[in-house]
Design a protein around this motif. Structure first.
Motif, PDB file in Angstrom:
ATOM      1  N   LYS A   1       0.817  -1.217   0.000  1.00  0.00           N
ATOM      2  CA  LYS A   1       0.000   0.000   0.000  1.00  0.00           C
ATOM      3  C   LYS A   1       0.852   1.268   0.000  1.00  0.00           C
ATOM      4  O   LYS A   1       0.524   2.247  -0.679  1.00  0.00           O
ATOM      5  N   LEU A   2       1.945   1.265   0.753  1.00  0.00           N
ATOM      6  CA  LEU A   2       2.788   2.458   0.751  1.00  0.00           C
ATOM      7  C   LEU A   2       3.501   2.603  -0.593  1.00  0.00           C
ATOM      8  O   LEU A   2       3.727   3.721  -1.066  1.00  0.00           O
ATOM      9  N   GLY A   3       3.834   1.490  -1.211  1.00  0.00           N
ATOM     10  CA  GLY A   3       4.409   1.551  -2.547  1.00  0.00           C
ATOM     11  C   GLY A   3       3.403   2.044  -3.574  1.00  0.00           C
ATOM     12  O   GLY A   3       3.721   2.881  -4.427  1.00  0.00           O
ATOM     13  N   GLU A   4       2.171   1.552  -3.502  1.00  0.00           N
ATOM     14  CA  GLU A   4       1.122   2.034  -4.405  1.00  0.00           C
ATOM     15  C   GLU A   4       0.914   3.529  -4.229  1.00  0.00           C
ATOM     16  O   GLU A   4       0.767   4.275  -5.215  1.00  0.00           O
ATOM     17  N   ARG A   5       0.907   3.987  -2.987  1.00  0.00           N
ATOM     18  CA  ARG A   5       0.742   5.416  -2.729  1.00  0.00           C
ATOM     19  C   ARG A   5       1.842   6.219  -3.416  1.00  0.00           C
ATOM     20  O   ARG A   5       1.575   7.271  -4.024  1.00  0.00           O
ATOM     21  N   ALA A   6       3.068   5.723  -3.360  1.00  0.00           N
ATOM     22  CA  ALA A   6       4.179   6.432  -4.003  1.00  0.00           C
ATOM     23  C   ALA A   6       4.033   6.434  -5.522  1.00  0.00           C
ATOM     24  O   ALA A   6       4.299   7.451  -6.177  1.00  0.00           O
ATOM     25  N   TRP A   7       3.622   5.315  -6.101  1.00  0.00           N
ATOM     26  CA  TRP A   7       3.436   5.265  -7.554  1.00  0.00           C
ATOM     27  C   TRP A   7       2.312   6.193  -8.020  1.00  0.00           C
ATOM     28  O   TRP A   7       2.435   6.870  -9.047  1.00  0.00           O
ATOM     29  N   LEU A   8       1.221   6.233  -7.277  1.00  0.00           N
ATOM     30  CA  LEU A   8       0.121   7.116  -7.663  1.00  0.00           C
ATOM     31  C   LEU A   8       0.530   8.580  -7.556  1.00  0.00           C
ATOM     32  O   LEU A   8       0.151   9.403  -8.407  1.00  0.00           O
ATOM     33  N   ALA A   9       1.300   8.915  -6.531  1.00  0.00           N
ATOM     34  CA  ALA A   9       1.781  10.292  -6.392  1.00  0.00           C
ATOM     35  C   ALA A   9       2.717  10.656  -7.540  1.00  0.00           C
ATOM     36  O   ALA A   9       2.659  11.775  -8.080  1.00  0.00           O
ATOM     37  N   ALA A  10       3.567   9.711  -7.940  1.00  0.00           N
ATOM     38  CA  ALA A  10       4.483   9.968  -9.053  1.00  0.00           C
ATOM     39  C   ALA A  10       3.708  10.168 -10.353  1.00  0.00           C
ATOM     40  O   ALA A  10       4.038  11.039 -11.164  1.00  0.00           O
ATOM     41  N   ARG A  11       2.676   9.371 -10.572  1.00  0.00           N
ATOM     42  CA  ARG A  11       1.889   9.534 -11.796  1.00  0.00           C
ATOM     43  C   ARG A  11       1.134  10.867 -11.780  1.00  0.00           C
ATOM     44  O   ARG A  11       1.051  11.553 -12.806  1.00  0.00           O
ATOM     45  N   GLU A  12       0.594  11.226 -10.641  1.00  0.00           N
ATOM     46  CA  GLU A  12      -0.131  12.497 -10.541  1.00  0.00           C
ATOM     47  C   GLU A  12       0.785  13.668 -10.863  1.00  0.00           C
ATOM     48  O   GLU A  12       0.396  14.610 -11.564  1.00  0.00           O
ATOM     49  N   GLU A  13       2.011  13.610 -10.365  1.00  0.00           N
ATOM     50  CA  GLU A  13       2.968  14.686 -10.651  1.00  0.00           C
ATOM     51  C   GLU A  13       3.296  14.743 -12.140  1.00  0.00           C
ATOM     52  O   GLU A  13       3.411  15.814 -12.730  1.00  0.00           O
ATOM     53  N   ALA A  14       3.418  13.568 -12.768  1.00  0.00           N
ATOM     54  CA  ALA A  14       3.818  13.518 -14.178  1.00  0.00           C
ATOM     55  C   ALA A  14       2.728  14.018 -15.115  1.00  0.00           C
ATOM     56  O   ALA A  14       3.021  14.520 -16.205  1.00  0.00           O
ATOM     57  N   THR A  15       1.466  13.871 -14.716  1.00  0.00           N
ATOM     58  CA  THR A  15       0.373  14.275 -15.610  1.00  0.00           C
ATOM     59  C   THR A  15       0.406  15.757 -15.924  1.00  0.00           C
ATOM     60  O   THR A  15      -0.159  16.183 -16.945  1.00  0.00           O
ATOM     61  N   ALA A  16       1.044  16.567 -15.096  1.00  0.00           N
ATOM     62  CA  ALA A  16       1.100  18.019 -15.339  1.00  0.00           C
ATOM     63  C   ALA A  16       2.178  18.400 -16.341  1.00  0.00           C
ATOM     64  O   ALA A  16       2.245  19.558 -16.758  1.00  0.00           O
ATOM     65  N   ARG A  17       3.010  17.449 -16.762  1.00  0.00           N
ATOM     66  CA  ARG A  17       4.107  17.777 -17.672  1.00  0.00           C
ATOM     67  C   ARG A  17       3.643  17.764 -19.127  1.00  0.00           C
ATOM     68  O   ARG A  17       2.769  16.969 -19.510  1.00  0.00           O
ATOM     69  N   PRO A  18       4.207  18.626 -19.945  1.00  0.00           N
ATOM     70  CA  PRO A  18       3.832  18.669 -21.371  1.00  0.00           C
ATOM     71  C   PRO A  18       4.084  17.330 -22.052  1.00  0.00           C
ATOM     72  O   PRO A  18       5.104  16.678 -21.811  1.00  0.00           O
ATOM     73  N   GLY A  19       3.160  16.928 -22.897  1.00  0.00           N
ATOM     74  CA  GLY A  19       3.328  15.724 -23.693  1.00  0.00           C
ATOM     75  C   GLY A  19       3.020  14.430 -22.973  1.00  0.00           C
ATOM     76  O   GLY A  19       3.234  13.343 -23.527  1.00  0.00           O
ATOM     77  N   PHE A  20       2.500  14.505 -21.730  1.00  0.00           N
ATOM     78  CA  PHE A  20       2.248  13.294 -20.959  1.00  0.00           C
ATOM     79  C   PHE A  20       1.223  12.397 -21.641  1.00  0.00           C
ATOM     80  O   PHE A  20       0.156  12.848 -22.065  1.00  0.00           O
TER      81      PHE A  20
END
Length: 550
Positions: free
Chosen positions: A492-511
């Motif tokens: 669960k803590l690993g999933e939380r980290a992966w979801l946070a990383a994906r959320e951060e990446a969605t704001a980048r151009p070309g995602f």
């Protein structure tokens, strides 16, 4: 090859010499006649290898992003391992149902068996089982002499596990006769008998000699737990924050479960919906279960191309029943380094003859694709783009977090179409949230929300009632958490980290999600503390190829 990549390669080569059993698990080809020395001297040699490599690494300067990631990952992993050695953990790590003994047993099934020489190697490894277990008993005795004792529950449970292994290799005789017209039948039979004697003697020792001198407390306390959590997460843990978050996450999932139960049958409670599914969506018999598992893995591999880039080498995936295993949970072992052994999912039976498959589709996605097989397998086939050290092992928080993320992704992609399978996914997520609170609560003696305290029975109750785990899994699961501190939280803590990383990446151009998945899998295993930093350099859209470490 850069100096950091060369050091990584050298570390793995020497480690394989010191630990052939671990090397086989990691997919590295070694002489099966070689044994791992589990005596105090053997552990000391492996600890010294870790510390000598750290000293050399400190003198090296990264020359690229790939070098920087490889060096940082090697440093973090070896520092965590050194801390584990410094606490004397090898001298008291008695773990059921995943641990040294299961590693030795499963190792036999991971060896190649295509030629007569291969079978001679299997016979040699089997004959060395009692030698390795006797050396391990020396370490346990030395640990006791230093006041380093494991929990009594682990010793008793591991003794029962070792007893179950007596006879587990008998099927190899028929396999040999069916596959090879060879000359090593007598050596194979002798090796099998030796291995079974070794398991039996270990069971007797643990039950009669070790357990009476073990400690009664199941929890390991704050210092040992911090080291265990660091090994599993690749990050330091704020245990109190994680404990509170685990309870909040469990409450959130329970609300979603209630809504999904209503989809199974309007007005049904979660328990009623599960009972209905149990009555209508089970398969009978081990052969039918294995057929179902293989078909679901094949379907997932067929549909993966629409969402991921997958190497041709990963389109073969073995699915096997883990006979003799007392583990409650399925597990995965990765492909060999040379590509001759495919990835494999292992499925314990837990004494069952009927199988509630509506629950288990989500675990197919977790262990196979897009979960462990895609992530760990991709790292294996990336050759010199990832250091050999990273290719040869994963970090539990990174790997289990990805696999749990893969279950959620399968839901987003609409893969849970069979009746009840989405409820099964949510039930699995509830179990992983329950693991967080059980693992932290038991080992650190934290109160439950009602003020009561954790013990083994309370942990079983919470896992079954709140985590919705089937009872055949519950005792083995709880024993596993108590014997492997810090690992159960990694999902669960690993999933939380992966979801946070994906959320951060969605704001980048070309995602795009497909592009992001390709980028993150290409980075390879890292600890959770380095996950966000490692992904920050991932650009989307047209770009130059990543710099490798060569």
């Amino acid at each position: 090859m850069t100096p950091i990549f060369q050091l990584s390669d050298d570390f793995v080569t020497r480690e394989a010499e010191l630990d052939p059993i671990g090397a086989t698990h990691r997919g590295i080809t070694v002489d099966p006649a070689e044994t791992t020395d589990y005596s105090p001297d053997g552990w000391a040699a492996r600890a010294e290898h870790v510390k000598a490599t750290l000293a050399t690494l400190a003198t090296l300067t990264p020359s690229s992003d790939a070098d920087r990631i490889a060096g940082a990952h090697l440093k973090e992993r070896l520092e965590a391992t050194a801390a584990w050695h410094d606490l004397g953990e090898p001298l008291r790590t008695v773990k059921a149902h995943f641990g040294l003994v299961s590693n030795i047993r499963d190792n036999v099934d991971m060896l190649p068996r295509a030629t007569d020489d291969d079978w001679h190697g299997i016979a040699a490894r089997l004959s060395n089982v009692p030698v390795m277990l006797a050396a391990w008993r020396q370490s346990l005795e030395y640990g006791l002499s230093r006041g380093l004792a494991a929990a009594r529950r682990q010793a008793v449970e591991l003794a029962a596990q070792a007893d179950r292994y007596v006879g587990v290799h008998d099927g190899l005789v028929a396999d040999y006769a069916a596959q090879v017209d060879g000359k090593h039948a007598d050596a194979l039979r002798a090796g099998i008998d030796a291995a079974h004697r070794g398991y039996g003697e270990l069971a007797r020792y643990l039950r009669e000699e070790y357990a009476p001198r073990a400690v009664e407390a199941d929890g390991v306390g704050a210092e040992r737990y911090a080291v265990g959590a660091r090994l599993s997460l690749g990050a330091d843990l704020d245990a109190h924050e994680a404990y509170e978050w685990g309870w909040a996450e469990l409450h959130r999932i329970e609300a979603e479960l209630a809504a999904e139960a209503n989809q199974v049958r309007p007005g049904a409670s979660v328990a009623e919906a599960m009972a209905l599914l149990d009555a209508e969506h089970q398969v009978d018999g081990v052969d039918a279960y294995l057929d179902w598992l293989r078909a679901r893995h094949a379907e997932a591999l067929d549909r993966i191309d629409a969402h991921f880039d997958i190497a041709d080498e990963l389109r073969t995936l073995d699915v096997t029943i883990a006979h003799g295993s007392g583990a409650g949970a399925p597990y995965y072992t990765g492909p060999s380094e040379d590509g001759t052994r495919p990835g494999r999912t292992w499925w314990p039976l837990g004494g069952r003859e009927r199988f509630a498959v509506w629950r288990e589709l989500t675990t197919v996605f977790h262990e196979g694709v897009p979960g462990h097989h895609l992530q760990i397998g991709t790292a294996k086939v990336l050759a010199d783009r990832i250091s050999r050290y990273a290719r040869s092992r994963s970090v539990s928080g990174h790997a289990e977090g990805w696999a749990l993320y893969a279950e959620r992704l399968a839901d987003e992609l609409g893969w849970f179409t069979p009746p009840g399978s989405r409820l099964g996914m949510l039930a699995g997520s509830a179990m992983r949230a329950a693991r967080v609170v059980i693992d932290i609560g038991c080992h650190l003696d934290l109160p439950l929300p009602d003020g009561s305290r954790w013990d083994y029975d309370k942990a079983c109750e919470v896992l079954h009632q709140r985590g919705l785990a089937q009872w055949h899994r519950v005792p083995a699961e709880v024993v596993r958490y108590l014997g492997w501190p810090g690992q159960a939280i990694s999902y669960k803590l690993g999933e939380r980290a992966w979801l946070a990383a994906r959320e951060e990446a969605t704001a980048r151009p070309g995602f795009t999600l497909r592009d992001w998945h390709a980028k993150v899998l290409a980075i390879g295993p890292v600890g959770l503390s380095a996950l966000s930093e490692s992904l920050q350099g991932a650009a989307f859209g047209p770009s130059a190829d990543s710099t490798n470490g060569s």
